[in-house]
Design a protein around this motif. Sequence first.
Motif, short mmCIF file in Angstrom:
data_model
loop_
_atom_site.label_atom_id
_atom_site.label_comp_id
_atom_site.label_asym_id
_atom_site.label_seq_id
_atom_site.Cartn_x
_atom_site.Cartn_y
_atom_site.Cartn_z
N ALA A 265 2.09 12.65 -9.52
CA ALA A 265 1.38 13.87 -9.06
C ALA A 265 2.72 14.90 -9.08
CB ALA A 265 0.70 13.91 -7.62
N VAL A 266 3.82 14.66 -8.37
CA VAL A 266 4.91 15.73 -8.52
C VAL A 266 5.42 15.65 -9.71
CG1 VAL A 266 7.14 15.95 -7.69
CG2 VAL A 266 5.41 15.15 -6.08
N GLY A 267 5.56 14.68 -10.66
CA GLY A 267 5.96 14.86 -11.94
C GLY A 267 5.09 15.80 -12.85
N ASP A 268 3.89 15.47 -12.77
CA ASP A 268 2.89 16.38 -13.15
C ASP A 268 2.82 17.58 -12.91
OD1 ASP A 268 1.94 14.02 -14.80
OD2 ASP A 268 0.10 13.92 -13.62
N TYR A 269 3.01 18.05 -11.56
CA TYR A 269 3.17 19.29 -11.27
C TYR A 269 4.49 20.21 -11.66
CZ TYR A 269 3.37 23.26 -8.10
OH TYR A 269 3.68 24.60 -7.55
N GLY A 270 5.41 19.10 -11.70
CA GLY A 270 6.82 19.76 -12.20
C GLY A 270 6.79 19.90 -13.62
N GLY A 271 6.01 19.37 -14.45
CA GLY A 271 5.73 19.38 -15.92
C GLY A 271 5.27 20.57 -16.15
N HIS A 272 3.97 20.77 -15.39
CA HIS A 272 3.00 21.95 -15.74
C HIS A 272 3.96 23.07 -15.41
CE1 HIS A 272 -0.40 19.79 -16.76
NE2 HIS A 272 -0.44 19.27 -15.53
N ARG A 273 4.51 23.15 -14.21
CA ARG A 273 5.41 24.33 -13.71
C ARG A 273 6.51 24.80 -14.89
NH1 ARG A 273 3.38 27.79 -10.80
NH2 ARG A 273 5.22 28.67 -10.12
N MET A 274 6.99 23.65 -15.53
CA MET A 274 8.09 23.91 -16.22
C MET A 274 7.36 24.71 -17.45
SD MET A 274 11.28 24.06 -17.23
CE MET A 274 12.20 22.96 -16.51
N ALA B 139 0.88 -1.19 -0.03
CA ALA B 139 0.03 0.04 -0.11
C ALA B 139 0.99 1.32 0.31
CB ALA B 139 -0.88 0.14 1.16
N LEU B 140 2.02 1.32 0.55
CA LEU B 140 2.77 2.39 0.81
C LEU B 140 3.57 2.58 -0.56
CD1 LEU B 140 4.70 2.10 4.36
CD2 LEU B 140 3.04 3.66 3.49
N ILE C 279 3.45 5.89 -2.63
CA ILE C 279 4.74 6.57 -3.30
C ILE C 279 4.54 7.00 -4.67
CG2 ILE C 279 7.01 6.51 -3.29
CD1 ILE C 279 6.82 5.17 -0.58
N SER C 280 4.04 5.78 -5.15
CA SER C 280 3.74 5.90 -6.68
C SER C 280 2.96 7.00 -7.22
CB SER C 280 3.54 4.75 -7.39
OG SER C 280 3.28 4.57 -8.72
N THR C 281 1.75 6.96 -6.72
CA THR C 281 0.97 8.03 -6.78
C THR C 281 1.26 9.56 -6.69
OG1 THR C 281 -0.85 6.51 -6.21
CG2 THR C 281 -1.72 8.97 -6.44
N ILE C 282 2.04 9.55 -5.38
CA ILE C 282 2.53 11.02 -5.06
C ILE C 282 3.62 11.31 -6.30
CG2 ILE C 282 4.05 12.30 -3.32
CD1 ILE C 282 2.52 10.43 -1.16
N ALA C 283 4.57 10.25 -6.52
CA ALA C 283 5.74 10.72 -7.40
C ALA C 283 5.15 11.15 -8.92
CB ALA C 283 6.59 9.35 -7.79
#
Length: 110
Positions: A40-49, A29-30, A34-38
């Motif tokens: 989300a962070v990747g998507d956020y980073g892509g949008h920010r870039m 489950a962890l 972690i995969s889901t969070i990673a």
Amino acid sequence: MATSARRAIKQIEEAGDDISDNLIQQIAALRKEISTIADAVGDYGGHRMHDVQHNAVALANEVRHQGRVVAKQVGRQAGVATRAVQENPVPVIIALGTIALISALVFRRD
């Protein structure tokens, strides 16, 4: 007595197996979280870039436009200054002499 000891050992082994299974499920489950969070962070980073790149292009365009405006204004002011010097050179000569005198005094100090 030996039978009760065997039962106790068997219960401990079963409890250990249950704990191991529970830990394995929690770890899975962890990992999923972690995969889901990673992701989300990747998507956020892509949008920010993308936003940063868009803003950089807009800023470059604005700087280019303002540079042209400033260059035109400097050209006009240079033309005005040239005409003023041609019409009345005495103030320019006085100003240049004053600058030379102040520079000599400033650079002479040790």
